[in-house]
Design a protein around this motif. Sequence first.
Motif, mmCIF file in Angstrom:
data_model
loop_
_atom_site.group_PDB
_atom_site.id
_atom_site.type_symbol
_atom_site.label_atom_id
_atom_site.label_comp_id
_atom_site.label_asym_id
_atom_site.label_seq_id
_atom_site.Cartn_x
_atom_site.Cartn_y
_atom_site.Cartn_z
ATOM 1 N N LEU A 144 0.452 -1.639 -0.173
ATOM 2 C CA LEU A 144 0.233 0.140 0.696
ATOM 3 C C LEU A 144 1.024 1.461 -0.366
ATOM 4 O O LEU A 144 0.025 2.409 0.065
ATOM 5 C CB LEU A 144 -0.890 0.081 1.323
ATOM 6 C CG LEU A 144 -2.130 -0.789 1.056
ATOM 7 C CD1 LEU A 144 -2.593 -0.861 2.661
ATOM 8 C CD2 LEU A 144 -2.780 -1.007 0.079
ATOM 9 N N TRP B 43 -8.964 -3.244 3.270
ATOM 10 C CA TRP B 43 -7.409 -3.017 1.957
ATOM 11 C C TRP B 43 -6.890 -4.622 2.496
ATOM 12 O O TRP B 43 -6.394 -5.397 1.713
ATOM 13 C CB TRP B 43 -6.590 -3.125 3.163
ATOM 14 C CG TRP B 43 -6.547 -0.771 2.816
ATOM 15 C CD1 TRP B 43 -7.887 -0.645 2.118
ATOM 16 C CD2 TRP B 43 -6.144 -0.042 3.462
ATOM 17 N NE1 TRP B 43 -7.394 1.636 1.864
ATOM 18 C CE2 TRP B 43 -6.713 1.016 2.650
ATOM 19 C CE3 TRP B 43 -5.373 0.310 4.633
ATOM 20 C CZ2 TRP B 43 -6.718 2.230 3.405
ATOM 21 C CZ3 TRP B 43 -5.355 1.786 4.896
ATOM 22 C CH2 TRP B 43 -5.628 2.415 4.632
ATOM 23 N N TYR C 173 -6.253 -7.331 -1.077
ATOM 24 C CA TYR C 173 -4.586 -7.556 -1.636
ATOM 25 C C TYR C 173 -4.810 -8.823 -0.706
ATOM 26 O O TYR C 173 -3.611 -8.722 -0.717
ATOM 27 C CB TYR C 173 -4.098 -6.540 -0.230
ATOM 28 C CG TYR C 173 -4.034 -4.900 -0.861
ATOM 29 C CD1 TYR C 173 -3.108 -4.311 -2.969
ATOM 30 C CD2 TYR C 173 -4.535 -3.991 -0.914
ATOM 31 C CE1 TYR C 173 -2.817 -3.548 -2.999
ATOM 32 C CE2 TYR C 173 -4.897 -2.325 -1.561
ATOM 33 C CZ TYR C 173 -4.327 -2.332 -1.976
ATOM 34 O OH TYR C 173 -3.580 -1.268 -2.966
#
Length: 208
Positions: free
Chosen positions: A8, A136, A140
Amino acid sequence: DVERSRGLGDVYKRQGVYLMNKGLIEAKHWVALAENKVKCNLCHRRCIISEGATGVCGVRKNINGKLYTLVYGKLTSANIDPIEKKPLFHFNPGAGVLSISTVGCNFMCKFCCNWVISQMKDIVGRSTTPDEVVNWAIKYGANGISYTYNEPTIFYEFMLDTAKIAKKARPTVKPRPIANLRAESFFLFKYSSRPNPARIAIEKHTPK
């Protein structure tokens, strides 16, 4: 996967990681004392904090006789790390975990490799919500969320809220559920006065 390998970091650069803290959240685990002082019971330092001052960690402040956390959702780091870096070698080997942190720490270790953020005096970080962190992790493909880099005890409130949401989100994540991992020094309030450094603070429940 190029997007995954970047983690990130690039996302943070685009959105601006160094934003000043614009909000306060009342802290947990403290008591009011005379003369508008407060006693923080979050870690074993048990700081007695005068009005306008912060504890040793630098991120829990006495404002008008109440204790506030200055770093709720103010993340300075967010990366996908191999779980072995936590370091866990026999727990979901090969898994990726989303690692997050804030500024501040209740330790001043001379050997700290993350001293730039752990010893930072300014309150900085990207404003983030617990839901965002969990999303997130799902986006991911992380198999866990690790509260790490600095001492996660000092951002306890955000860690707790995030962990609760991550636990509920587990059944939607494939192929393995999200685990909550705390890379810490075992100095949290609930431990004994002689913490066991061999204890690993891990939470993992497989959905039924």
